[in-house]
Design a protein around this motif. Structure first.
Motif, short mmCIF file in Angstrom:
data_model
loop_
_atom_site.label_atom_id
_atom_site.label_comp_id
_atom_site.label_asym_id
_atom_site.label_seq_id
_atom_site.Cartn_x
_atom_site.Cartn_y
_atom_site.Cartn_z
N ALA A 1 2.08 -1.52 -6.43
CA ALA A 1 1.71 -2.66 -5.47
C ALA A 1 2.27 -4.17 -5.69
O ALA A 1 2.74 -4.90 -4.74
N ALA B 1 -4.37 -6.66 -0.36
CA ALA B 1 -4.40 -5.24 -0.48
C ALA B 1 -4.15 -4.96 -1.89
O ALA B 1 -4.84 -4.07 -2.60
N LEU C 1 0.89 -1.19 -0.10
CA LEU C 1 0.05 -0.05 -0.01
C LEU C 1 0.90 1.33 -0.05
O LEU C 1 0.52 2.46 -0.74
#
Lengths: 206, 128
Positions: A158, A193, A130
């Motif tokens: 990412a 994520a 992130l």
């Protein structure tokens, strides 16, 4: 008719469900083999509880966060729950989000995860996906790119973050008990994520 | 009277600790549990913990005894979710032994500082 924010969150839920076994497998290698199952249970509850016609993005994200806190069961519940609830504060009462506001939401979500997990970058956690994603997003927006292009950059960063987690030792969470044996494995949280960012990007592009 | 909340991933562990602690602290009414998820599966639920804190509060504060991992992080989240101003502290103590002595201390009307101190002293309680 279902609202855009509902569709976006339902998209994240579908993505997590689709990758449930993959996330659980990653967690089996370095954790307690429940990340995929837990996240899928949490998001399944979110899609059931979230009003389909809500236009208030902040309210929808807050409801998402509260449900994740309650239904995920593992540490990713409070971590993702806090992230969504912090992002919700920026989006309160809004039915549209600008590229700048999305950056603020991402920053708030990351700050929430850091506070809740008492973690920093480089500990083999979701922050390793992130935080570079946020930096890449802000750099792209700073160059005048739109939200979709910013999210392209964020997703790429990412993914590189996931690769980076393979090279480091876990010092937070259950994986830290493994010490050096955690090296070589990608972090399940960094992976979920990244899947989330990818889904948001695809949603914005659609 | 100080309230107590037992947090465990397992509903059975939380209930078992309550049963054991009340053997030692008969008549103590402020002990609440938040074990597992609402449907009985293994896990921790910050919202249930928050509700247990509100139930356990009788005005003199609440001490949380939690098991490992997400037990602590969910308890911290629960404290942030509270809308009322309650003095809540997480004891840095073993959950079973800590809960027993905390219940005894709370039941005799000791302060939250004394309850926490007694629970945390159990870290030094050696079994051999």
């Amino acid at each position: 008719m279902s609202s855009r924010i509902y569709n976006c969150i339902a998209g994240i839920s579908a993505k997590i469900e689709e990758n449930k076994d993959f996330l659980t497998e990653l967690d089996r290698e370095i954790g307690d083999a429940d990340h995929g199952v837990n996240m899928a249970r949490g998001f399944h509850a979110v899609t059931e509880k979230l009003p389909q016609d809500s236009d208030d993005i902040g309210a929808a994200l807050k409801k998402t966060g509260m449900t994740l806190l309650s239904k995920v069961g593992g540490a990713s519940g409070p971590l993702y729950g806090t992230a969504y609830m912090e992002a919700a504060k920026i989006a309160a009462g809004k039915n549209e989000i600008t590229a700048e506001e999305f950056g603020e939401m991402l920053a708030a979500a990351i700050a929430g995860i850091q506070k809740r997990g008492k973690a920093v970058r480089g500990e083999k956690t979701m922050l390793d996906a992130l935080m570079p994603a946020y930096d890449a997003y802000m750099a792209a927006i700073g160059e005048g790119k739109d939200m979709a292009a910013g999210l392209d950059a964020a997703v790429e960063a990412a993914k590189e973050g996931i690769e980076f987690t393979k090279t480091i030792r876990a010092t937070k969470g259950r994986a830290s008990y493994l010490g050096d044996r955690s090296i070589g494995h990608q972090d399940p949280g960094a992976t979920s994520a990244t899947l989330t960012l990818e889904t948001i990007r695809d949603f914005i592009r659609s | 009277m100080v309230g107590l909340v037992i947090v465990s991933h397992s509903p059975k562990i939380a209930e078992g600790i309550k049963e054991l602690a009340l053997e030692m602290a008969q008549g103590y009414t402020q002990l609440y549990t938040a074990g597992g998820l609402e449907d009985g599966t293994i896990g921790t639920d910050a919202v249930r913990i928050m509700e247990a804190i509100v139930s356990a509060n009788a005005g003199d504060g609440v001490v949380i005894l939690a098991d490992l991992g997400s037990g602590i992080i969910s308890a911290e989240t629960a404290i942030d979710l509270l809308e009322e101003d309650i003095d809540v502290r997480i004891a840095d103590a073993p959950v079973v032994e800590g809960a027993i002595v905390a219940a005894v201390e709370a039941n005799i009307g000791n302060s939250i500082d004394q309850v926490i101190q007694a629970a945390e002293a159990m870290r030094e309680f050696h079994k051999q």
